[in-house]
Design a protein around this motif. Structure first.
Motif, mmCIF file in Angstrom:
data_model
loop_
_atom_site.group_PDB
_atom_site.id
_atom_site.type_symbol
_atom_site.label_atom_id
_atom_site.label_comp_id
_atom_site.label_asym_id
_atom_site.label_seq_id
_atom_site.Cartn_x
_atom_site.Cartn_y
_atom_site.Cartn_z
ATOM 1 N N HIS A 52 7.964 25.723 56.277
ATOM 2 C CA HIS A 52 6.874 26.091 55.373
ATOM 3 C C HIS A 52 6.412 27.524 55.633
ATOM 4 O O HIS A 52 6.285 28.326 54.713
ATOM 5 C CB HIS A 52 5.676 25.143 55.505
ATOM 6 C CG HIS A 52 4.467 25.694 54.817
ATOM 7 N ND1 HIS A 52 4.286 25.591 53.449
ATOM 8 C CD2 HIS A 52 3.437 26.461 55.280
ATOM 9 C CE1 HIS A 52 3.183 26.243 53.110
ATOM 10 N NE2 HIS A 52 2.647 26.783 54.215
ATOM 11 N N CYS A 56 6.277 30.605 52.913
ATOM 12 C CA CYS A 56 4.944 30.543 52.292
ATOM 13 C C CYS A 56 4.593 31.832 51.547
ATOM 14 O O CYS A 56 4.707 32.922 52.086
ATOM 15 C CB CYS A 56 3.890 30.248 53.351
ATOM 16 S SG CYS A 56 2.239 30.137 52.657
ATOM 17 N N CYS A 64 0.048 26.650 56.732
ATOM 18 C CA CYS A 64 0.600 27.491 57.812
ATOM 19 C C CYS A 64 -0.198 27.250 59.092
ATOM 20 O O CYS A 64 0.376 27.072 60.171
ATOM 21 C CB CYS A 64 0.511 28.975 57.460
ATOM 22 S SG CYS A 64 1.604 29.497 56.134
HETATM 23 ZN ZN ZN Z 1 1.476 28.574 54.097
#
Ligand code: ZN
Length: 486
Positions: A52, A56, A64
């Motif tokens: 992720h 992101c 995050c």
């Molecule tokens: Zn993120």
């Protein structure tokens, strides 16, 4: 100029080439298969988080932060096999690539560096700081736990990036704010873990020396001490002058080492508060690692004096005791060896019967590194220094050494001859081996009394002069004791 003996450099820890078999791909695969279900499950979760972060768009978003928090939480969880999780993160995830990817976001780091310490961080900068401090926290913990993790951090260039950042902080010579201080502290600890556990990597980051010289001037004693410990691992032997440190740092190291020895685990945990209340950095120091740091630092002659002035000798005596680990004993023996290069230290160490006894025990140990360190230390302690009085000094003159040896002198010698040298010394006194052993048994292994009797046998046989005694001491490689009988 530091007096450094090249054979004096003994490393306890193995190099990566010893750690990782040549067929490393196969070894890695084998390692992954070994993981418990718990570790596998944990890695699957962390892997998704790493993925992720790498993809992101709104970094650092709430997910995050959640992902990095999951990683740092595992890194602090002593109930899970963190060695396995660290190995897994290194071998089987993109953690290290994620580390470099996020660390290259210069604009974000810059925002933290530029923050006004008099004000609170903005909401946006708080998120960034939280991400980076947890990233560094997890890297710090896993570099302490796992070989594969350490090596992957190096291979993917994470350490190099961190060194760039250290140098950037120093080059700008800007006052660092408390958030940068926190990040730097964790980054230093991570760096220290790698250099300590994989000593062959330290020279590759030699360019970081100016940064650690600067950090070693820090007013925060934990930062200062850590910086000095790292510096000692980075500098080349001919740069020993760069390790001149002040007594506060030495005091901190020695008091931490004492603290470790008071704990049955020989460890000491220290908490360091960060600028964000809920985040505390816990540093665990072990007696072995602190002794190693003192060994590193004492290539510098000033430090050889400073540590003795501030009480290192009784601590070394403790570290050399039977129940200490081989690593601790080896570091302690190496420190004794280095300290003995200074004449005044040599004289002090000769009087430490426990140290001498344990060094002679260690010189027969099955572990080669411990044996070498103990033999080296004993050799240096007993090496003759320039003990002859200079011309014109009191008591010097022809015929001085032709005086008959006095009982007092013989008592002194018996007191000073180290137990390990008993056999050799009695042989030079022309006492047969069996006889010397019988004498020792008679005195129930009291070496001083046994040595005194051997000396008595020697003087009974003929009139002996001071010069004769000097000759015997030299022949038994105990020339260092000549200074005690003039
Ligand atoms: Zn993120």
């Amino acid at each position: 100029m530091a007096r450094v003996c090249s054979s004096n450099v003994v490393r306890i820890l193995t190099d990566p080439s010893d750690l990782i078999p040549a067929d490393s791909a196969a070894a890695k695969t084998k390692r992954i298969v070994e993981f418990s279900d718990e570790v596998k499950k944990c890695l699957t979760l962390l892997k998704a988080g790493i993925k992720h972060i790498q993809g992101c768009e709104g970094f650092p978003c709430t997910s995050c932060l959640k992902s990095i928090n999951d990683i740092v939480t595992v890194s602090r969880n002593s109930k899970i096999d963190r060695n396995a999780v660290g190995d897994g993160l290194g071998i089987d995830t993109d953690y290290c690539k994620m580390f470099t990817y996020t660390w290259k976001k210069r604009d974000m780091l810059q925002k933290i560096e530029d923050a006004d310490p008099q004000k609170d961080l903005s909401h946006e900068t708080t998120r960034m700081f939280t991400f980076y401090i947890e990233l560094l926290g997890s890297a710090m913990n896993f570099t302490d736990q796992s070989d594969y993790f350490r090596l992957q951090m190096e291979e993917d260039g994470c350490l190099s990036l961190i060194v760039d950042w250290f140098l950037h902080l120093v080059r700008d010579d800007k006052a660092m704010n408390k958030w940068v201080d926190d990040m730097m502290f964790d980054a230093m600890n991570m760096f220290d873990n790698v250099c300590r556990k994989v000593p062959s990597l330290a020279p590759k980051h030699h360019r970081a020396v100016p940064a650690f010289q600067k950090f070693s001037e820090s007013k925060d004693s934990m930062t200062q001490t850590k910086a000095v410990m790292i510096l000692a691992k980075l500098v080349k032997k001919e740069e020993a002058d760069k390790l001149s440190t002040d007594y506060i740092c030495i005091l901190t190291l020695l008091s931490d080492l004492k603290g470790c020895l008071e704990n049955p685990e020989h460890e000491k945990k220290t908490d360091r508060k960060t600028s964000i209340e809920k985040i505390v950095t816990t540093i665990t120091s072990s007696a072995g690692e602190l002794a190693q740091a003192i060994d590193d630092l004492t290539i510098n002659d000033n430090n050889k004096q400073l540590v003795v002035e501030h009480g290192v000798i009784p601590i070394l005596a403790k570290l050399l005791q039977r129940d200490c680990s081989v690593e601790e004993k080896t570091s302690a023996a190496n420190v004794v060896w280095r300290l003995a290069f200074l004449k005044e230290n040599k004289e002090k160490l000769r009087k430490e019967r426990d140290i001498i006894y344990n060094l002679s025990e260690g010189s027969r140990h099955i572990n080669e590194k411990l044996r070498d360190a103990c033999e080296g230390a004993l050799f240096e302690i007993n090496k003759t220094t320039d003990v002859e009085s200079p011309p014109g000094a009191p008591h010097s003159g022809p015929g001085r050494n032709q005086r008959k040896v006095s009982d007092e002198m013989l008592n002194d010698v018996a007191k000073e001859v180290p137990s390990y040298a008993y056999d050799q010394f009695s042989e030079k006194l022309v006492v047969k081996h069996n006889q010397a052993r019988n004498i020792l048994t008679k005195y129930q292994s009291n070496y001083e009394e046994a040595t005194r009797e051997c000396l008595a046998k020697w003087t009974d046989r003929s009139t002996r002069s001071v010069a004769d005694l000097h000759d015997v001491l030299r022949a038994a490689e105990l020339g260092g004791l000549i200074g005690n009988c003039n």
